[in-house]
Structure formats: C-alpha cells, structure tokens
Design an enzyme around this catalytic site. Structure first.
Site, short mmCIF file in Angstrom:
data_model
loop_
_atom_site.label_atom_id
_atom_site.label_comp_id
_atom_site.label_asym_id
_atom_site.label_seq_id
_atom_site.Cartn_x
_atom_site.Cartn_y
_atom_site.Cartn_z
N VAL A 1 0.82 -1.21 0.00
CA VAL A 1 0.00 0.00 0.00
C VAL A 1 0.85 1.27 0.00
CG1 VAL A 1 -1.99 -1.10 1.12
CG2 VAL A 1 -0.26 0.06 2.52
N GLU A 2 0.18 2.36 -0.29
CA GLU A 2 0.86 3.64 -0.44
C GLU A 2 0.49 4.57 0.72
OE1 GLU A 2 -0.76 6.53 -3.57
OE2 GLU A 2 1.04 5.69 -4.51
N THR A 3 -0.72 4.37 1.23
CA THR A 3 -1.24 5.27 2.26
C THR A 3 -1.81 4.49 3.43
OG1 THR A 3 -1.78 6.96 0.62
CG2 THR A 3 -3.00 7.05 2.70
N ILE B 1 -4.89 9.00 -5.36
CA ILE B 1 -4.57 7.58 -5.14
C ILE B 1 -5.83 6.73 -5.28
CG2 ILE B 1 -2.49 7.67 -3.71
CD1 ILE B 1 -4.26 7.85 -1.26
N GLN C 1 -4.92 1.09 -2.79
CA GLN C 1 -3.55 1.34 -2.32
C GLN C 1 -3.54 1.91 -0.89
OE1 GLN C 1 -2.63 3.77 -5.82
NE2 GLN C 1 -0.84 2.44 -6.13
#
Lengths: 366, 366
Positions: free
Chosen positions: A83-85, A300, A304
């Site tokens: 994941v990004e966040t 986003i 993610q």
C-alpha cells in the site's frame, strides 16, 4: 417537501445495500445515502446491513459469500509494501484519551521513512483540524494539519464539494470544531454553542422564527443539546426548500472522558431524524466521503490504502466500504474474543495487537 | 446486552410487518415491537411499512391488494349502528388547541344517547388523565377520567400489564403527565423535569453514576430535553440488565402551540435510539397497546370499535392496525387533497368534514 434533496452527485456514501425508503429520492449512483448500517447495528450485535455490506465486498473480490476469518498479521513488510497510504483512526490506535499508545512515534517514523503517506481520520467533530493538530503536538507527534481528517472538517469539505452557495447559511447543532471548519471554508453559520442556553418557555401562540437562508443543518456531537436546537434544526430542514441534513457521524457512543462511554453523535442525529423523518447525509465513518475525498485530493486509488482502526463497525467497515485493505488493532475497544466471535461477521484483512507491531514484524529491517 | 428484553408477552404491537432487526429478540406472537412504520414514514410521504400494513389489513379482509379509496360518509346511522365504541383522537377532532370544534358537545351527547361507549385517545404524554379531564371540563365537555387514554397513562398501564416490579424504578425523559401516572400506578420513578437544568461539564475522568435499580426508561415529549437525560437514559438501557426502553409515542411533530408544528416525541425517542441502537417499545399510536388494553378492559372486540382521527399515519393506521373501522375527519391536519392524493395509500373506511356531521347525516333521527 420532506424528500432528501441533495444538490449534487457528490453524496457521502457507504456500500450499505439498504434501499432508500419511500420518502427519499434515490441518490445518483454510485453514491448512496449512508448511515443505515450503523443505525441498525448494535455495539455488540453485528449490524445486519454491515454483514451484507461485507458480503458484497467479498463478492466483489471474488471470494465466497462467508467472510473468511481475519488473519493475524505476520509479515508487516508485505502489508506495508502493498500500500501507499495508511489511514489511522485516532482513539484506540494512536492514543487512548490523553495517553499515547506505546511505540506510536517510532511506528509513524518508520512508515514515513518508507515513503508512506499517513492520514488520521476521526469521527469526533468537537475539534477542528487545527485543534487536533495541537493535540498531536501535545502528545509529541509531528503531524501536519493537512494529514488530519476530522468529521468537523468533513462537513465543511462536503459543503465545498457540492458548491454550497456562500450566500446560504449553515445551522449547527454541535460544538466548536464544526464552527471553526465552516469559518475556514468561508461559510456563514449560526447556532452551535450560542444556542446552548436557550429554552422554549410555553406561551400561547409561541412561534419560533427561523432563518430562511439556512440551506444546511450540520449535526454532530453536542453536549449542550436542547429542545431549542431540535426545533430550530427541524424547522430549517422541513421548511427551507432544499435544506440539507448533514450528520458528522452517527456513533452510538463517544469518549467524552475515559471513565465511561458517553452517548455519541448518533443521539443528536437520531433526534433530528425523529422529528424530520428524513435520513441524514453522513460525512464521517463508515460513510466513505472522507476516503473518496482524500483519494481524489492525493490522486490515489483506494486499493492502495490500508485502513487501520480499533472498531469493526466504523473503522473496518469504513475501510471495506471504500475498497481498502483493513487492519484491526486490539489496542482499543475490540477484543480478540469479539473479533473471533461467531456473531461477528465484519472481518478485517489482518489484525494485530497495536501499530507498533510494525516495528517487530520484519518491518524494522529497513 | 443490547437485546430487547421484554419481560412479558404483553408487548405493545402494531401490525407492521417489519421483521425485528438482528439486535432484537423476537417478540412472542402475536405481538410485535412497534414504531417501525412511523419511523420510516414521513409526514406527507406515505410510510412504506404503513402501506404494507394496510395491505395486510385489506388482505385479511379478503380485499384486493390495493386499498380502495375512502368513501365519503353518507349514512352516519349505519356506521353508528355497526359499532359499539367510538375512539376519538382529541386534537383536530374534539378541539384545536384551546378551541372546541363546532358541534362536538351535541355529537357526543347524541352518541351517548344511543348507548355508545366513548373513549378519547391522545399521544400527548405531557398531561395525566386527570389533567386531561380538567381540559375537557374547561371546554365544557363532560368526560370521565376513565374514558381518557393518554400515552402517559399508557406507559404506566403497560408497566402494570407486565407486572413491572414495584421495587424497580422508572427513569423518565418527559414531562409531568408521565410522573403523575406512574405515581398513581404505584411505581417508583426518577428524572423528568428535575433533570431539566442538569449539565455535563467536562472534567477529566468525569463519570456519571446511574441507579442500577432502574428497570425501565420511559421517553416522551420533553421540552427540557438535554444531554444529561440522554446519557442517563442510555446508561440505564445499556447497562442495567433487562432494562426496558418504552416510548410514549414517536410522533414527528406535536402541537406545543397552535402557531406552528413543533418537534415531537419522536425527537426524544430518536435520540435514545441513536445512542442505544435499541428499538423502543411504543405504547402510543399507532401501536395498538392502548386499543388492546381497552378492548380487554371493556370486553369488546376491536371490530366493534370505530377509530375517529384527523391523521392518516397515526390515527387511521392505529385503527387499521387494531382491526377497527376507521373514520377520517377533515377538521384537523389532513386535507381532502392529501387523502385523495395518489401518493397516499392509507385509506380509512370513511371520511367526513367533522364529527358533528353525525348530527345531520340521518343520525339525528334518534
């Protein structure tokens, strides 16, 4: 006259499958009116609607109808890399009342060092983002105001998202946080703490005047709730054409103090529902308005995102409704026993004791 | 812990077909938890549940699924002869605010002279039967206290019907009428107007003590409603094992004054529902508790009753739920246009302008 009259397609949503009642106008797809799942549910009993919502999430993922049991988080690196966040609920995840949960600063530092975006989301509407910023600071955490999404901010952001006219006014049942966020967003408002001492003294012919320019009533937790506010808000919603009824959240309980659970924003919202017979537009969890907002803001996709929370029927459902990965921490109100009870059908992707487990579950090897 | 725990089979009921939610224990047949139809409905839009309830009434009578339009009352004699008891709603039927509706005393005299039993039913819980008796007297009407069924009385009668223990207490959110009726019935109570000025001032560690002997919370219209009462009632319902949550009514609006419609008991009930996530037991209209009670008390079958009211979604639905004949009068809030609107599916058996039409529609020929 009593129909839901949302003025834009940007409606707060959940994946609650409940059909709108006959008194509601259908909301434009894919957004739906929210709050049903929370209203029907209990604190312990699993809301029926939530169960169905969960099933629909699972169905979308191609899984079987029954939700598989949550897995204990074993490989934090794998989760973090996927994941990004990270969206964190605050109470029960970051702090408990006024006490920081062990290992939080180091965990946040680790995630930042790995380039992750951090977002803090709370249904508490009594404070503004600025006021929350000070709380983080007091606890020794360096968090930017822009990373904080309280439902007070969500109410103002929602009004901005639908281009709520600046010459219209907002009537507020709630505390200072909502007023501050409305002010920052440039909206005119009335009500709030000012109306806390007002009483209705019965006299023959008594008539309450109300401002016909009120185009939205925002209802959040309000410990100075009274009949004056109920009647004022009701008049605006029922009599001002197109007036919106916006709830910051419908939480049954809140943590006014750590000594016990206190009746939450759901009480104030329930009162207005009882007198207007109109469902509110909910901007807080488990409505996905805040998630949709930040996904759009930061560009986003929600797959993610990992939602981290301590409550099944708000945090985890919020994450699932939004299509995020979900991680339940046991540092707040939900016990392992509750999670694994046969009565619980809200299953996060993973669970762990507290977020500082990220430090030990392989993730420390940066 | 949050389940509905009615202690007797004598549960207030409607014919609402809504299944109990997952957090509610099923009520013993044939009684069901009530209030759903009112909660889902609007003041103008027809509640979906009501529509279904009406259909079930019609189906039971062997009629088609669609409700036939109400007939204008042409032959009052035939109606009067076909029933034994008339139940009158008060506001909009007998009086409007503090003004008697034309021809009421003569009409009541006529019915009495024909040997009919008269009963007066109101959802207003702010007065006791004794206080209502004085109101009738002031208006020049001779009505016995025993003929008056206010929802304040219904709350006390309901507790009696389930043998609510005399060593338990009742917490009251509401006005004086409820307290007086509880006192007359010999129940211990706390709350009511006494708690109207109490505030929750936030201090760290603040904890609200509550009486563990409270076995029922009765919620009615309360113009001195505040957060203290919400929290106290919520604690009792959530934390005292078996504590009942009883609503005198769930009316969206009430007539605090004649100058406008005021937020009704539905607001106070909605607040407690929002914080407890528990459905109330409703003793007022359209729940048929009062009708079942008086049918039992007077030994009459409900098919020998004619319910006369000015509201479709409370009075007429109440009559239909109870299996009575129904007569809508247009002297209150419902217009002929509303009755005949394609959006309205609550159709009484008959409608007429006002009850004094009994005097002219053949019925005067005693």
């Amino acid at each position: 006259m009593l129909q839901v009259r949302a003025s834009s397609a940007f409606l707060p949503s959940t994946s609650s499958p409940s059909p709108p009642s006959s008194s509601q106008a259908p909301a434009p797809a894919p957004f739906r009116l929210s709050g049903k799942s929370q209203r029907r549910g209990g604190l312990i009993a699993v809301p029926q609607a939530s169960r169905v919502a969960r099933r629909s999430v699972m169905a979308a993922a191609g899984a079987a109808a029954a939700a598989p049991a949550a897995a204990k988080l074993e490989d934090a690196d794998a989760l973090i890399d996927s994941v990004e966040t990270f969206i964190f609920d605050c109470d029960g995840v970051i702090w408990k009342g006024d006490k920081l949960i062990d290992g939080v600063p180091e965990t946040l530092d680790l995630l930042r060092s790995k380039g992750k975006r951090l977002v803090f989301v709370t249904n508490n509407s009594t404070k503004s983002r600025k006021q929350y910023g000070r709380k983080f600071e007091t606890l020794g955490l360096s968090v930017d105001e822009e990373e904080i999404f309280a439902s007070s901010f969500a109410a103002a952001a929602y009004l901005q998202s639908i281009d709520f006219p600046k010459d219209k006014k907002v009537y507020v049942i709630g505390e200072e946080g909502i007023l501050k966020e409305l002010e920052l967003a440039g909206f005119q408002y009335l009500g709030g703490p000012t109306d806390g001492d007002k009483k209705i003294e019965l006299k023959p012919g008594l008539y309450m005047e109300h401002d016909e320019d009120v185009g939205a009533v925002v209802v959040g937790f309000d410990r100075y709730f009274n009949y004056y506010k109920v009647q004022y808000g009701t008049l605006c919603i029922r009599e001002n054409p197109g007036c919106l009824f916006i709830a910051t959240n419908r939480d049954a309980v809140t943590h006014l103090t750590d000594a016990q659970e206190w009746a939450g924003g759901g009480a104030m919202v329930g009162a207005l529902l009882g007198s207007t017979k109109q469902e509110p537009l909910v901007v807080g969890k488990p409505s996905t308005f805040m998630m949709d907002y930040l996904a759009k803001k930061f560009g986003i996709t929600t797959s993610q995102i990992c939602m981290v929370g301590d409550r099944l029927d708000t945090d985890i459902l919020f994450g699932q409704n939004g299509g995020c990965k979900t991680l339940l921490v046991l540092s707040g109100v939900t016990s392992l026993q509750t999670l694994q009870s046969p009565d619980n059908s809200i299953q996060p992707d993973f669970y762990t004791n507290q977020i500082s487990d990220f430090l030990t579950l392989k993730a420390a090897t940066v």
